[in-house]
Design an enzyme around this catalytic site. Structure first.
Site, short mmCIF file in Angstrom:
data_model
loop_
_atom_site.label_atom_id
_atom_site.label_comp_id
_atom_site.label_asym_id
_atom_site.label_seq_id
_atom_site.Cartn_x
_atom_site.Cartn_y
_atom_site.Cartn_z
NE ARG A 18 -3.94 0.12 2.32
CZ ARG A 18 -5.24 0.27 1.60
NH1 ARG A 18 -5.25 -0.69 0.90
NH2 ARG A 18 -5.85 0.95 1.70
CG ASP A 61 9.90 11.24 -5.16
OD1 ASP A 61 9.57 10.10 -5.66
OD2 ASP A 61 10.06 12.00 -6.10
CE1 TYR A 66 15.43 14.38 -8.11
CE2 TYR A 66 14.12 14.04 -6.12
CZ TYR A 66 14.28 13.66 -7.75
OH TYR A 66 13.25 13.64 -8.34
N1 LIG Z 1 11.03 11.54 -11.65
C1 LIG Z 1 11.67 12.52 -12.00
O1 LIG Z 1 12.25 12.67 -12.99
C2 LIG Z 1 11.22 13.84 -11.20
C3 LIG Z 1 11.38 15.28 -11.79
C4 LIG Z 1 11.08 16.36 -10.99
C5 LIG Z 1 10.37 16.23 -10.08
N2 LIG Z 1 10.11 14.79 -9.44
C6 LIG Z 1 9.72 14.72 -8.15
O2 LIG Z 1 8.45 15.57 -7.98
C7 LIG Z 1 8.48 16.37 -6.90
C8 LIG Z 1 7.79 17.65 -6.98
O3 LIG Z 1 8.22 18.45 -8.23
P1 LIG Z 1 8.83 19.80 -8.02
O4 LIG Z 1 9.62 19.85 -6.76
O5 LIG Z 1 9.51 20.20 -9.31
O6 LIG Z 1 7.75 21.01 -7.96
P2 LIG Z 1 5.91 21.09 -7.72
O7 LIG Z 1 5.73 20.38 -6.66
O8 LIG Z 1 5.23 20.75 -9.06
O9 LIG Z 1 6.11 22.36 -7.43
C9 LIG Z 1 6.72 23.30 -6.53
C10 LIG Z 1 6.33 24.66 -6.52
O10 LIG Z 1 5.02 25.17 -6.22
C11 LIG Z 1 4.93 25.91 -5.36
N3 LIG Z 1 3.84 25.43 -4.26
C12 LIG Z 1 3.64 24.33 -3.70
N4 LIG Z 1 2.26 24.22 -3.11
C13 LIG Z 1 1.71 25.33 -3.32
C14 LIG Z 1 0.42 25.72 -3.39
N5 LIG Z 1 -0.45 25.09 -2.40
N6 LIG Z 1 -0.01 26.69 -3.71
C15 LIG Z 1 1.03 27.65 -4.56
N7 LIG Z 1 2.37 27.24 -4.87
C16 LIG Z 1 2.46 26.11 -4.32
C17 LIG Z 1 6.24 25.75 -4.45
O11 LIG Z 1 6.56 27.05 -4.00
P3 LIG Z 1 7.05 27.27 -2.26
O12 LIG Z 1 8.10 26.26 -2.01
O13 LIG Z 1 7.06 28.71 -2.29
O14 LIG Z 1 5.65 26.95 -1.68
C18 LIG Z 1 7.24 25.41 -5.69
O15 LIG Z 1 7.67 26.71 -6.38
C19 LIG Z 1 10.16 16.64 -6.92
O16 LIG Z 1 10.58 17.39 -5.57
C20 LIG Z 1 10.64 15.39 -7.06
O17 LIG Z 1 10.47 14.47 -5.74
C21 LIG Z 1 10.63 13.96 -10.14
#
Ligand SMILES: NC(=O)c1ccc[n+]([C@@H]2O[C@H](COP(=O)([O-])OP(=O)(O)OC[C@H]3O[C@@H](n4cnc5c(N)ncnc54)[C@H](OP(=O)(O)O)[C@@H]3O)[C@@H](O)[C@H]2O)c1
Length: 330
Positions: A18, A61, A66
């Site tokens: 799960r 995650d 990273y």
């Molecule tokens: N497998 C892969 O190749 C891969 C690639 C990319 C990412 N990932 C994973 O996906 C995760 C998430 O993606 P990500 O870190 O790129 O970005 P994301 O979660 O899509 O977006 C983060 C952004 O959104 C803002 N945010 C978050 N919650 C919010 C809300 N409720 N209202 C308004 N703005 C909000 C944050 O700003 P603040 O910090 O100012 O709140 C930040 O600028 C990564 O950390 C990683 O674990 C995996």
């Protein structure tokens, strides 16, 4: 669409494990070009992951690339030491096999590699897994993913047959790690239908089918065909960059703002609810405590079919991506 009244807090993977539908993302840095420095900034994880644990996140995650497994491991360890948390209470994902990063990104060559240049791929996977577990301070992870299907240098570099063999070899190494209990479930990330079809052909045992495919999905980047294929194969789809990493002003889109207003929720909450009602899991990341709470408070409202369709429609046409396009990887 899943029954809206279905419990959307966990999903059951094909091997019975799960998995929480929301996990806190631990990739910190800038890869969408918002600042002068582009690459990972693991130092940001100390405060954010600490706050996320304080604010109730129990799934994280991670990825070898990273550089934040040490922070996650240390912060978990402090809570294991105090008795505030047990290993069973958390769900930890990590990823191995990240190709050499695009040239503009500052990512350590020790954390990335191109499978077509690695002589003993299986040994590299095992070595990186030891490093990841050491940094996390864990004996096993809950989910282990192949980070990318192959090198970013293709096309035209990269031989499709070599890439395919590399993926199968990495996958066999993952299966062996799972058999030994080092990972409770194994899956892939950034795999297209072609990558998945090849892998399922090359490693046909049903028990070794990927449990998860983690791909970029947000309202401006959808791939319904890939999602349907995964669903038919019993592969759970996880949306990474669920808010488009803060790019494209996504959360100011008038359609999202209007739907949010109707429900008395924020556009971010609407996007996460849309992911879950579409049967995906998601990886929201934020540095702010109030948004950590906000991003989990998505179980007290339901989007109707029309609202879901309106959000789907935002992603019609060419996908707007924050990460490299997996379809360019052979
Ligand atoms: N497998 C892969 O190749 C891969 C690639 C990319 C990412 N990932 C994973 O996906 C995760 C998430 O993606 P990500 O870190 O790129 O970005 P994301 O979660 O899509 O977006 C983060 C952004 O959104 C803002 N945010 C978050 N919650 C919010 C809300 N409720 N209202 C308004 N703005 C909000 C944050 O700003 P603040 O910090 O100012 O709140 C930040 O600028 C990564 O950390 C990683 O674990 C995996």
């Amino acid at each position: 669409m899943r029954d809206a009244h279905h419990d959307l807090r966990t999903v059951t993977l094909h091997n019975g494990v799960r998995m929480p539908t929301l996990a806190f993302g631990t990739a910190f840095g800038d890869w969408v070009g918002a600042t002068a420095f582009q690459g990972f900034l693991p130092e940001q994880a100390w405060r954010a992951v600490d706050l996320a644990l304080d604010n109730g996140y129990r799934a994280f995650d991670c990825a070898h690339a990273y550089g934040t497994e040490r922070m996650v491991g240390t912060l978990l360890g402090q809570r294991f030491a105090s008795g505030a948390l047990t290993r069973e209470a958390v769900f930890i994902t990590t990823k191995l096999a990240h190709p050499a990063a695009p040239p503009h990104l500052n990512v350590s060559h020790k954390r990335t590699w191109d499978a077509d240049r690695v002589e003993d791929i299986a040994q590299r996977v095992r070595d990186d897994m030891v490093d990841s577990l050491d940094d996390l301070g864990l004996g096993y992870v809950d989910l282990l993913l192949v980070h990318w299907p192959g090198s970013f240098s293709a096309p035209p570099g990269g031989d499709p047959e070599v890439s395919r063999r590399a993926r199968a070899t990495i996958w066999r190494a993952f299966c062996a790690l799972a058999d030994k209990g080092a990972a409770r479930a194994i899956g892939v990330s950034n795999f297209t239908i072609d990558h998945l079809r090849q892998l399922i052909t090359d490693v046909p045992e049903p028990a070794y089918r990927p449990a998860v495919n983690q791909v970029e999905i947000h309202p401006y980047c959808r791939d319904p065909e890939l999602e349907a294929f995964c669903r038919a194969q019993g592969i759970v789809v996880t949306a990474y960059a669920p808010f488009a990493s803060g790019a494209f002003e996504l959360l100011r889109d008038p359609v999202l703002v209007a739907i949010a207003g109707r429900h008395g929720k924020s556009p971010g909450q609407v996007v996460l609810r849309w992911h879950l009602q579409r049967g995906r899991t998601a990886l929201p990341k934020t540095s702010r405590a109030e948004r950590m709470v906000e991003n989990q408070a998505i179980h007290d409202f339901v989007l109707d079919a029309e609202e879901i369709r309106a959000i789907d429609a935002l992603g019609a046409g060419v996908a707007r991506r924050t990460c490299p396009d997996p379809y360019t990887i052979v």
